[in-house]
Motif scaffolding. Structure first.
Motif, PDB file in Angstrom:
ATOM      1  N   GLN A  33       0.796  -1.160  -0.025  1.00  0.00           N
ATOM      2  CA  GLN A  33      -0.020  -0.098   0.170  1.00  0.00           C
ATOM      3  C   GLN A  33       0.696   1.222  -0.017  1.00  0.00           C
ATOM      4  O   GLN A  33       1.758   1.297   0.679  1.00  0.00           O
ATOM      5  CB  GLN A  33      -0.885  -0.016   1.212  1.00  0.00           C
ATOM      6  CG  GLN A  33      -1.985  -1.065   1.139  1.00  0.00           C
ATOM      7  CD  GLN A  33      -3.307  -0.560   1.865  1.00  0.00           C
ATOM      8  OE1 GLN A  33      -3.497   0.441   2.584  1.00  0.00           O
ATOM      9  NE2 GLN A  33      -4.428  -1.285   1.642  1.00  0.00           N
ATOM     10  N   PRO A  53       0.854   5.343   0.163  1.00  0.00           N
ATOM     11  CA  PRO A  53      -0.014   6.754   0.190  1.00  0.00           C
ATOM     12  C   PRO A  53      -0.353   7.276  -1.027  1.00  0.00           C
ATOM     13  O   PRO A  53       0.586   7.602  -1.784  1.00  0.00           O
ATOM     14  CB  PRO A  53       0.748   7.604   1.192  1.00  0.00           C
ATOM     15  CG  PRO A  53       1.809   6.466   1.848  1.00  0.00           C
ATOM     16  CD  PRO A  53       2.091   5.219   0.775  1.00  0.00           C
ATOM     17  N   PHE A  54      -1.554   7.659  -1.294  1.00  0.00           N
ATOM     18  CA  PHE A  54      -1.887   8.253  -2.473  1.00  0.00           C
ATOM     19  C   PHE A  54      -3.279   8.890  -2.360  1.00  0.00           C
ATOM     20  O   PHE A  54      -3.980   8.587  -1.366  1.00  0.00           O
ATOM     21  CB  PHE A  54      -2.207   7.098  -3.550  1.00  0.00           C
ATOM     22  CG  PHE A  54      -2.095   7.801  -5.185  1.00  0.00           C
ATOM     23  CD1 PHE A  54      -0.917   8.190  -5.606  1.00  0.00           C
ATOM     24  CD2 PHE A  54      -3.032   7.725  -5.885  1.00  0.00           C
ATOM     25  CE1 PHE A  54      -0.871   8.670  -6.704  1.00  0.00           C
ATOM     26  CE2 PHE A  54      -3.205   8.276  -7.205  1.00  0.00           C
ATOM     27  CZ  PHE A  54      -2.137   8.956  -7.766  1.00  0.00           C
ATOM     28  N   TRP A  55      -3.568   9.948  -3.052  1.00  0.00           N
ATOM     29  CA  TRP A  55      -4.757  10.838  -2.962  1.00  0.00           C
ATOM     30  C   TRP A  55      -5.773  10.312  -4.251  1.00  0.00           C
ATOM     31  O   TRP A  55      -5.297   9.957  -5.360  1.00  0.00           O
ATOM     32  CB  TRP A  55      -4.604  12.115  -3.367  1.00  0.00           C
ATOM     33  CG  TRP A  55      -5.668  13.069  -3.128  1.00  0.00           C
ATOM     34  CD1 TRP A  55      -6.222  13.645  -2.007  1.00  0.00           C
ATOM     35  CD2 TRP A  55      -6.245  13.446  -4.201  1.00  0.00           C
ATOM     36  NE1 TRP A  55      -7.344  14.160  -2.190  1.00  0.00           N
ATOM     37  CE2 TRP A  55      -7.581  14.347  -3.726  1.00  0.00           C
ATOM     38  CE3 TRP A  55      -6.434  13.046  -5.608  1.00  0.00           C
ATOM     39  CZ2 TRP A  55      -8.497  14.668  -4.491  1.00  0.00           C
ATOM     40  CZ3 TRP A  55      -7.322  13.763  -6.404  1.00  0.00           C
ATOM     41  CH2 TRP A  55      -8.438  14.426  -5.913  1.00  0.00           C
ATOM     42  N   PRO A  56      -6.884  10.103  -3.850  1.00  0.00           N
ATOM     43  CA  PRO A  56      -7.584  10.244  -2.676  1.00  0.00           C
ATOM     44  C   PRO A  56      -7.808   9.034  -1.759  1.00  0.00           C
ATOM     45  O   PRO A  56      -8.226   9.004  -0.463  1.00  0.00           O
ATOM     46  CB  PRO A  56      -9.147  10.700  -3.000  1.00  0.00           C
ATOM     47  CG  PRO A  56      -9.123   9.804  -4.380  1.00  0.00           C
ATOM     48  CD  PRO A  56      -7.831   9.826  -4.865  1.00  0.00           C
ATOM     49  N   VAL A  57      -7.183   7.821  -1.865  1.00  0.00           N
ATOM     50  CA  VAL A  57      -7.222   6.712  -1.207  1.00  0.00           C
ATOM     51  C   VAL A  57      -5.718   6.022  -1.433  1.00  0.00           C
ATOM     52  O   VAL A  57      -4.995   6.237  -2.444  1.00  0.00           O
ATOM     53  CB  VAL A  57      -8.328   5.709  -1.539  1.00  0.00           C
ATOM     54  CG1 VAL A  57      -9.787   6.255  -1.503  1.00  0.00           C
ATOM     55  CG2 VAL A  57      -8.175   5.316  -3.360  1.00  0.00           C
ATOM     56  N   PRO A  58      -5.355   5.228  -0.526  1.00  0.00           N
ATOM     57  CA  PRO A  58      -4.172   4.453  -0.683  1.00  0.00           C
ATOM     58  C   PRO A  58      -4.148   3.714  -1.886  1.00  0.00           C
ATOM     59  O   PRO A  58      -5.222   3.334  -2.307  1.00  0.00           O
ATOM     60  CB  PRO A  58      -4.058   3.720   0.500  1.00  0.00           C
ATOM     61  CG  PRO A  58      -4.976   4.249   1.696  1.00  0.00           C
ATOM     62  CD  PRO A  58      -6.014   4.983   0.708  1.00  0.00           C
ATOM     63  N   PRO A  90     -12.077   7.504  -7.097  1.00  0.00           N
ATOM     64  CA  PRO A  90     -11.039   7.451  -6.248  1.00  0.00           C
ATOM     65  C   PRO A  90      -9.788   6.544  -6.653  1.00  0.00           C
ATOM     66  O   PRO A  90      -8.510   6.783  -6.047  1.00  0.00           O
ATOM     67  CB  PRO A  90     -11.442   6.713  -5.033  1.00  0.00           C
ATOM     68  CG  PRO A  90     -13.152   6.690  -4.928  1.00  0.00           C
ATOM     69  CD  PRO A  90     -13.282   6.774  -6.623  1.00  0.00           C
ATOM     70  N   GLY A 121      -4.704   6.529  -9.975  1.00  0.00           N
ATOM     71  CA  GLY A 121      -3.553   5.544  -9.483  1.00  0.00           C
ATOM     72  C   GLY A 121      -3.491   4.461 -10.745  1.00  0.00           C
ATOM     73  O   GLY A 121      -2.592   4.050 -10.950  1.00  0.00           O
TER      74      GLY A 121
END
Length: 185
Positions: free
Chosen positions: A35, A37-42, A158, A162
């Motif tokens: 995992q 960290p990323f925006w808006p969800v991991p 979301p 990614g």
């Protein structure tokens, strides 16, 4: 001792294929567990692993690796993202993310077939087609859990940024590996 007779052993290519499929399933598992960290969800690296393997291994072995991953997860091993916290086995597969997992399985066929003998851009386009399959199946399944007005906000928005980044990474990595192989030959 018939089992030691070389004429009765399976060819090395079969064992190599089994090793590749098991290694692919392991890579998918690791990708789902990482995992970032990323925006808006991991963000996990699940999509990156699946798409990379589909393009690198082709439709047959890519599909087999993903099917093996799903089978091992269905048997109860905690291979899925956020497992065992969010459940394991068949309970996880029939949960909200089950459609995305089925979409990954189908996407391996699409990506593996469309990315054959393609460069970076061709592989990226093949992976975008595969991503469309993942989202189509995943969102359709998710309608059983999320009201229609909130579907895109819950199951698409979301994650799309990614996923597009992972498509770029997977296609670039696969194209770079292909170029390295060609230079060595």
């Amino acid at each position: 001792m018939a089992f030691l007779d070389p004429s009765r052993t399976r060819p090395a290519s079969l064992w190599r294929g089994i090793a590749v499929v098991l290694g692919g399933a392991l890579l998918i598992t690791i990708g789902g567990k990482v995992q970032i960290p990323f925006w808006p969800v991991p963000m996990t690296l699940h999509t990156l692993a699946v798409f990379f393997l589909a393009a690198a291994l082709g439709p047959r072995l890519g599909f087999a690796a993903m099917a093996t991953y799903l089978a091992v997860g269905a048997l109860g091993l905690p291979v899925f993202s956020n497992a065992p916290e969010r459940g394991i086995g068949l309970a996880y597969l029939v949960g909200p993310t089950g459609g995305y997992l089925a979409g990954y399985l189908l996407s391996t066929l699409v990506i593996g077939w469309l990315s054959r003998n393609r460069g970076w851009i061709g592989q990226a386009l093949a992976m975008l087609a595969g991503l469309a399959v993942v989202y189509a199946v995943g969102l359709l399944w998710l309608t059983a859990f999320v009201p229609l007005p909130g579907l895109i906000a819950a199951g698409f928005t979301p994650f799309i940024l990614g996923d597009l980044l992972k498509v770029a990474l997977a296609s670039g990595l696969n194209a770079a590996i292909t170029r390295l192989k060609e230079r060595r030959q």
